[in-house]
Design a protein around this motif. Structure first.
Motif, mmCIF file in Angstrom:
data_model
loop_
_atom_site.group_PDB
_atom_site.id
_atom_site.type_symbol
_atom_site.label_atom_id
_atom_site.label_comp_id
_atom_site.label_asym_id
_atom_site.label_seq_id
_atom_site.Cartn_x
_atom_site.Cartn_y
_atom_site.Cartn_z
ATOM 1 N N LEU A 83 0.859 -1.124 -0.099
ATOM 2 C CA LEU A 83 0.120 -0.046 -0.108
ATOM 3 C C LEU A 83 0.865 1.204 0.078
ATOM 4 O O LEU A 83 1.527 1.500 0.931
ATOM 5 C CB LEU A 83 -0.874 -0.168 1.332
ATOM 6 N N TRP A 85 0.382 4.487 0.392
ATOM 7 C CA TRP A 85 0.064 5.301 1.275
ATOM 8 C C TRP A 85 0.448 4.772 2.734
ATOM 9 O O TRP A 85 -0.079 5.489 3.651
ATOM 10 C CB TRP A 85 -1.267 5.881 1.024
ATOM 11 N N ARG A 86 1.060 3.778 2.881
ATOM 12 C CA ARG A 86 1.487 3.217 4.401
ATOM 13 C C ARG A 86 2.873 2.945 4.317
ATOM 14 O O ARG A 86 3.341 2.626 3.361
ATOM 15 C CB ARG A 86 0.495 1.887 4.770
ATOM 16 N N LEU A 94 -0.424 -4.351 9.200
ATOM 17 C CA LEU A 94 -1.555 -4.295 8.885
ATOM 18 C C LEU A 94 -2.001 -6.005 8.513
ATOM 19 O O LEU A 94 -3.281 -6.246 8.856
ATOM 20 C CB LEU A 94 -1.655 -3.829 7.375
ATOM 21 N N ARG B 163 -10.559 1.156 5.147
ATOM 22 C CA ARG B 163 -9.504 2.454 5.836
ATOM 23 C C ARG B 163 -8.429 2.421 5.049
ATOM 24 O O ARG B 163 -7.834 3.544 4.888
ATOM 25 C CB ARG B 163 -9.559 2.257 7.332
ATOM 26 N N HIS B 164 -7.626 1.237 4.763
ATOM 27 C CA HIS B 164 -6.395 1.229 4.415
ATOM 28 C C HIS B 164 -6.120 1.197 2.934
ATOM 29 O O HIS B 164 -5.203 1.374 2.332
ATOM 30 C CB HIS B 164 -5.545 0.175 5.110
ATOM 31 N N VAL B 165 -7.309 0.406 2.293
ATOM 32 C CA VAL B 165 -7.132 -0.124 0.915
ATOM 33 C C VAL B 165 -7.929 0.860 0.084
ATOM 34 O O VAL B 165 -7.473 1.449 -1.044
ATOM 35 C CB VAL B 165 -7.390 -1.703 0.638
ATOM 36 N N PRO B 168 -8.003 5.358 0.937
ATOM 37 C CA PRO B 168 -6.757 6.273 0.258
ATOM 38 C C PRO B 168 -6.826 6.224 -1.359
ATOM 39 O O PRO B 168 -6.388 7.499 -2.044
ATOM 40 C CB PRO B 168 -5.646 5.192 0.755
ATOM 41 N N GLN B 169 -7.193 5.233 -1.915
ATOM 42 C CA GLN B 169 -7.492 5.386 -3.180
ATOM 43 C C GLN B 169 -8.609 6.253 -3.986
ATOM 44 O O GLN B 169 -8.365 6.837 -4.964
ATOM 45 C CB GLN B 169 -7.493 3.800 -4.370
#
Lengths: 242, 248
Positions: A83, A85-86, A94, B163-165, B168-169
């Motif tokens: 990811l 953005w992480r 995660l 939230r994480h995948v 953000p996209q």
């Protein structure tokens, strides 16, 4: 321990004339490192998708260990699939299950030499580093079965060699059952306990060969080359793959 | 190069000068009051508490209707973007709601539900919602399937994936919907207030129109524009920066 038994009687994509995989059987012993060698497009990625649960549309049975719950799978894809953005560390954290402590990532980062960059974003790192992050992520879940789909294919040879040796180092410290897909025979010999050669259309096993080179000798390119020549001479049926 | 720094302030000064010049030539304080006159009116409206009160009411309506439209719009947009059958079914509904004029929904809401606050908010939401849905649906269609597969393979929960995948996209699409949404909602709220509320900027502008009080209209407009600029500067820009920090 986690022995793995795979049977795929038939895997045909919707609309396809013939099956991609037919009559496929493969067993892996616990903590065995097995390389699948076959030409590109022969169905190796399809097999891994079936094993990982991403694809359920097939006839067959996949048994990982004795447990009845869904097996834990670590999947290292052809692209790292991090990811962006992480950060490196967040990407790994995660995938951890709630009962796993984030601390257990630290030694993995150490072995893979990424401790310095753990708080960086993937796009700021080299491709080789991104591969190493993907490897850590797969090991971090402590999987029953580790799948690797040509993870070094787009790396330049020196980088590929470095990441490969780090992978072996990690695997030797934390043994797992590994199914590694490649079309590069040298890479397969350097890594595997056992080589499985595959024919295409539909995909099936044509040869199952144990690699006799000791783990301590695997960095020796001459030994690998010698075994490769020997394979080519002794097994005319796999010649077309090489 | 140093000079570039002062260009925005300079352009603002030139704008004021042109305004002042036009006002002096026209010589009519009723049609186009000079900046100085507007400033005085502005100050009086602030001190009397009138402007803060009405601006506050409008802002309250903005926040409520904007939040409802964004939350609902994101939820529906993501569902439609990921489900082909639902999308095929609701596509025509979307087109209809996208093309109903704002004035029609406002009038209908007031006729059906009375001249109440909830009817006003509903009218604004109905106007904004289809835009958000369409934007987020496009974003959801463009989601990276490789990353979604990765999340599935590693057993990410629904909320973790969102939230994480996914979010953000969708970030650029969310910011787009937010910016266009703010601009659109402001304008609709004014009409809603003009037609059926007894406070807020729209109501005030209506009064000033009846009294031909151009100075007050300009004073309220300036307050209005300033607030939008502040929202952009203090909320949206920092959000942009925060969301894009991972880029090379």
């Amino acid at each position: 321990m986690t022995d793995v038994h795979i049977t795929i009687a038939n895997k045909t994509y919707a609309g396809a004339a013939q099956p991609t995989i037919a009559d496929f059987h493969l067993s892996l012993r616990a903590n065995e490192f097995v390389c699948l060698v076959g030409s590109s497009g022969c169905g190796k990625t399809t097999l891994l998708n079936c094993l990982s649960g991403l694809d359920n549309q097939y006839d067959g049975e996949i048994q990982v260990g004795q447990q009845h719950s869904a097996p834990k799978i670590g999947y290292i894809f052809q692209n790292p699939r991090l990811l962006p953005w992480r950060t490196v560390r967040e990407n790994i954290e995660l995938v951890l299950e709630p009962h796993q402590s984030p601390e257990l990532i630290n030694p993995l980062l150490d072995i893979m030499q990424l401790t310095q960059v753990q708080h960086e974003y993937p796009e700021r790192l080299s491709v080789g580093m991104n591969r190493r992050v993907a490897i850590i992520r797969a090991f971090a879940v402590n999987p029953d079965l580790l799948l690797m789909d040509e993870p070094f294919v787009s790396l330049d040879p020196p980088t590929a060699r470095d990441v490969r040796s780090l992978l072996l180092q990690l695997w030797q410290q934390r043994p797992h059952t590994v199914l590694f897909v490649t079309h590069d025979l040298r890479e397969a010999i350097a890594l595997a306990d056992r080589l499985i050669f595959l024919a295409a259309a539909p995909m099936r096993v044509i040869s199952d060969i144990v690699v006799p080179i000791a783990r301590t000798q695997r960095h020796d390119e001459a030994a690998i080359e010698q075994f490769r020549q020997q394979l080519i001479n002794n097994h005319p049926d796999i010649k077309q793959l090489l | 190069m140093q000079f570039n720094k002062y260009l925005p302030s300079l352009s603002l000064l030139v704008f004021l000068a042109v305004w002042q010049g036009a006002a002096s030539t026209l010589h009519s304080n009723n049609t186009l009051p000079a900046p100085y006159t507007v400033a005085i009116v502005f100050w009086q409206a602030v001190v009397s508490g009138q402007l803060p009160y009405h601006l506050g009411m409008t802002l309250m309506r903005l926040v409520v209707s904007f939040s409802i439209s964004m939350l609902l719009g994101c939820a529906i947009g993501i569902v439609l973007g990921r489900n082909k059958a639902l999308n095929a079914f609701f596509d025509h509904w979307l087109v209809i709601f996208l093309n109903v004029p704002a004035l029609v929904t406002i009038i209908l809401c007031y006729v059906w539900f009375g001249l109440v606050e909830s009817a006003a908010i509903l009218a604004v939401v109905i106007n904004k919602l289809p835009n958000v849905i369409v934007t987020i649906r496009e974003g959801t269609r463009a989601l990276d399937t490789d990353l979604m597969d990765m999340a599935r393979c590693y057993h990410f929960s629904k909320t973790k994936t969102l939230r994480h995948v996914i979010l953000p996209q969708l970030q650029p699409f969310l910011m787009g919907a937010t910016r266009s949404g703010l601009a659109l909602i402001w304008k609709i709220i004014l009409v809603v207030e003009l037609l059926g509320r007894s406070n807020g900027m729209g109501y005030q502008l209506h009064l000033f129109f009846q009294m031909f009080d151009v100075a007050s209209i300009l004073a309220y407009t300036i307050a209005f524009v300033a607030v939008i600029q502040l929202i952009e500067l203090l909320i949206l820009k920092p959000l942009d920066k925060q969301a894009l920090r991972w880029r090379r």
